[in-house]
Scaffold this motif. Sequence first.
Motif, PDB file in Angstrom:
ATOM      1  N   GLU A 176       0.831  -1.196   0.000  1.00 47.70           N
ATOM      2  CA  GLU A 176       0.000   0.000   0.000  1.00 47.70           C
ATOM      3  C   GLU A 176       0.871   1.254   0.000  1.00 47.70           C
ATOM      4  OE1 GLU A 176      -3.930   1.537   2.472  1.00 47.70           O
ATOM      5  OE2 GLU A 176      -2.425   0.314   3.473  1.00 47.70           O
ATOM      6  N   ASP A 177       0.470   2.250  -0.782  1.00 46.83           N
ATOM      7  CA  ASP A 177       1.176   3.522  -0.799  1.00 46.83           C
ATOM      8  C   ASP A 177       1.163   4.117   0.614  1.00 46.83           C
ATOM      9  OD1 ASP A 177       0.773   6.699  -0.984  1.00 46.83           O
ATOM     10  OD2 ASP A 177       2.067   6.031  -2.626  1.00 46.83           O
ATOM     11  N   PRO A 178       2.311   4.582   1.116  1.00 43.70           N
ATOM     12  CA  PRO A 178       2.350   5.094   2.493  1.00 43.70           C
ATOM     13  C   PRO A 178       1.387   6.252   2.751  1.00 43.70           C
ATOM     14  CG  PRO A 178       4.569   4.678   1.696  1.00 43.70           C
ATOM     15  CD  PRO A 178       3.656   4.511   0.517  1.00 43.70           C
TER      16      PRO A 178
ATOM     17  N   THR B 232      -8.396   9.896  18.978  1.00 39.88           N
ATOM     18  CA  THR B 232      -6.977  10.161  19.207  1.00 39.88           C
ATOM     19  C   THR B 232      -6.091   8.925  19.039  1.00 39.88           C
ATOM     20  OG1 THR B 232      -7.244   9.819  21.597  1.00 39.88           O
ATOM     21  CG2 THR B 232      -7.467  12.078  20.774  1.00 39.88           C
ATOM     22  N   GLY B 233      -6.672   7.756  19.018  1.00 39.11           N
ATOM     23  CA  GLY B 233      -5.869   6.533  18.922  1.00 39.11           C
ATOM     24  C   GLY B 233      -5.109   6.411  17.618  1.00 39.11           C
ATOM     25  N   TRP B 234      -5.595   7.075  16.576  1.00 40.14           N
ATOM     26  CA  TRP B 234      -4.939   6.917  15.277  1.00 40.14           C
ATOM     27  C   TRP B 234      -3.536   7.513  15.251  1.00 40.14           C
ATOM     28  CZ3 TRP B 234      -3.797  10.961  11.729  1.00 40.14           C
ATOM     29  CH2 TRP B 234      -4.345  12.217  12.027  1.00 40.14           C
ATOM     30  N   PHE B 235      -3.226   8.424  16.157  1.00 41.38           N
ATOM     31  CA  PHE B 235      -1.875   8.986  16.179  1.00 41.38           C
ATOM     32  C   PHE B 235      -0.843   7.902  16.461  1.00 41.38           C
ATOM     33  CE2 PHE B 235      -4.543  12.665  17.470  1.00 41.38           C
ATOM     34  CZ  PHE B 235      -4.250  13.512  16.413  1.00 41.38           C
ATOM     35  N   GLU B 236      -1.108   7.071  17.468  1.00 40.64           N
ATOM     36  CA  GLU B 236      -0.173   5.992  17.791  1.00 40.64           C
ATOM     37  C   GLU B 236      -0.116   4.973  16.657  1.00 40.64           C
ATOM     38  OE1 GLU B 236       2.432   3.204  19.437  1.00 40.64           O
ATOM     39  OE2 GLU B 236       2.209   5.377  19.618  1.00 40.64           O
ATOM     40  N   HIS B 237      -1.276   4.608  16.098  1.00 36.53           N
ATOM     41  CA  HIS B 237      -1.275   3.660  14.978  1.00 36.53           C
ATOM     42  C   HIS B 237      -0.437   4.192  13.818  1.00 36.53           C
ATOM     43  CE1 HIS B 237      -4.134   1.275  17.099  1.00 36.53           C
ATOM     44  NE2 HIS B 237      -5.143   2.101  16.935  1.00 36.53           N
ATOM     45  N   LEU B 238      -0.560   5.492  13.545  1.00 40.62           N
ATOM     46  CA  LEU B 238       0.160   6.089  12.423  1.00 40.62           C
ATOM     47  C   LEU B 238       1.661   6.135  12.700  1.00 40.62           C
ATOM     48  CD1 LEU B 238       0.234   7.526   9.717  1.00 40.62           C
ATOM     49  CD2 LEU B 238      -0.340   9.657  10.888  1.00 40.62           C
ATOM     50  N   TYR B 239       2.050   6.602  13.890  1.00 36.32           N
ATOM     51  CA  TYR B 239       3.479   6.673  14.188  1.00 36.32           C
ATOM     52  C   TYR B 239       4.106   5.278  14.224  1.00 36.32           C
ATOM     53  CZ  TYR B 239       3.620  11.704  15.157  1.00 36.32           C
ATOM     54  OH  TYR B 239       3.590  13.076  15.037  1.00 36.32           O
ATOM     55  N   ALA B 240       3.364   4.302  14.732  1.00 29.16           N
ATOM     56  CA  ALA B 240       3.896   2.935  14.770  1.00 29.16           C
ATOM     57  C   ALA B 240       4.084   2.394  13.357  1.00 29.16           C
ATOM     58  CB  ALA B 240       2.957   2.032  15.572  1.00 29.16           C
ATOM     59  N   ALA B 241       3.103   2.644  12.479  1.00 24.19           N
ATOM     60  CA  ALA B 241       3.230   2.194  11.092  1.00 24.19           C
ATOM     61  C   ALA B 241       4.371   2.915  10.391  1.00 24.19           C
ATOM     62  CB  ALA B 241       1.913   2.416  10.343  1.00 24.19           C
ATOM     63  N   ALA B 242       4.534   4.197  10.697  1.00 23.13           N
ATOM     64  CA  ALA B 242       5.631   4.958  10.087  1.00 23.13           C
ATOM     65  C   ALA B 242       6.980   4.423  10.550  1.00 23.13           C
ATOM     66  CB  ALA B 242       5.488   6.433  10.429  1.00 23.13           C
TER      67      ALA B 242
ATOM     68  N   GLU C 222       7.663   1.482  11.172  1.00 22.28           N
ATOM     69  CA  GLU C 222       7.891   0.228  10.446  1.00 22.28           C
ATOM     70  C   GLU C 222       8.087   0.450   8.957  1.00 22.28           C
ATOM     71  OE1 GLU C 222       4.416  -1.967  11.341  1.00 22.28           O
ATOM     72  OE2 GLU C 222       4.975  -2.380  13.428  1.00 22.28           O
ATOM     73  N   GLY C 223       7.873   1.700   8.502  1.00 18.88           N
ATOM     74  CA  GLY C 223       8.046   2.016   7.088  1.00 18.88           C
ATOM     75  C   GLY C 223       6.845   1.777   6.220  1.00 18.88           C
ATOM     76  N   SER C 224       5.684   1.475   6.838  1.00 18.97           N
ATOM     77  CA  SER C 224       4.496   1.158   6.041  1.00 18.97           C
ATOM     78  C   SER C 224       3.529   2.328   5.916  1.00 18.97           C
ATOM     79  CB  SER C 224       3.772  -0.051   6.637  1.00 18.97           C
ATOM     80  OG  SER C 224       3.378   0.205   7.976  1.00 18.97           O
TER      81      SER C 224
END
Length: 224
Positions: free
Chosen positions: A3-5, A23-33, A35-37
């Motif tokens: 998937e495109d980042p 607000t939970g999406w901030f952690e999901h986003l930083y964690a995915a970032a 990992e490079g995804s």
Amino acid sequence: MSEDPDVASRRIARESLDRDDATGWFEHLYAAAAEGSAVVPWDRGTAHQQLIDWVDESQPDGAGKTAVVVGAGTGWDAELIADRGYDTTAFDISPTAIETAHRNHPDSKAHYIVADLLSPPADWHRAFDLVLEIYTVQALPIRLQPAAIKQVTELVAPGGTLLVIAAARPDTQPDEEVQGPPWPLTRAAIQSFTAPDLHLIQLDQAPSPSDPTILRWRAEYLRD
């Protein structure tokens, strides 16, 4: 094909919001970032240009003063403020963002901690000589913005300065037409950072350097 980042970033935000987790999406986003995804759209690898401009124009001297950076992310804005001599607290709701800030700036003078703007530590009440808010309020759904704005203003100490940088939208655009994140701030929202003892002393609106069709607020407030 992976998937495109950029697409992944928007999907992560939307999935969290669909679960009524604002607000939970901030952690999901930083964690995915991490990992490079995914990518964090506002993580520029440098301080925000409008903050750099404000520092160049104002030449603030932070010696003996405190500062707090709201939604500090990976720390680039906080580093600029700490370099001006402020005893700088920089917080984010995302543990991964704070871990990344520590990793990016191992010799930092700033204090990076995990905290929630909507429920900040009690001893932060009117405790900071400089409060910096860049893009955090606009990253929250419109229904949460008044509470977030209130919490930002309550960080400003007597005699202190608040600097807000945010994307702008017309007051005439209905809330329901804004498909965030982000949810850019109207002039009325910018003015709502004021209080009887917290005054708007400068308000500028300028095009984004990367996209001239996007306008940004830079607002400075002073507490009596």
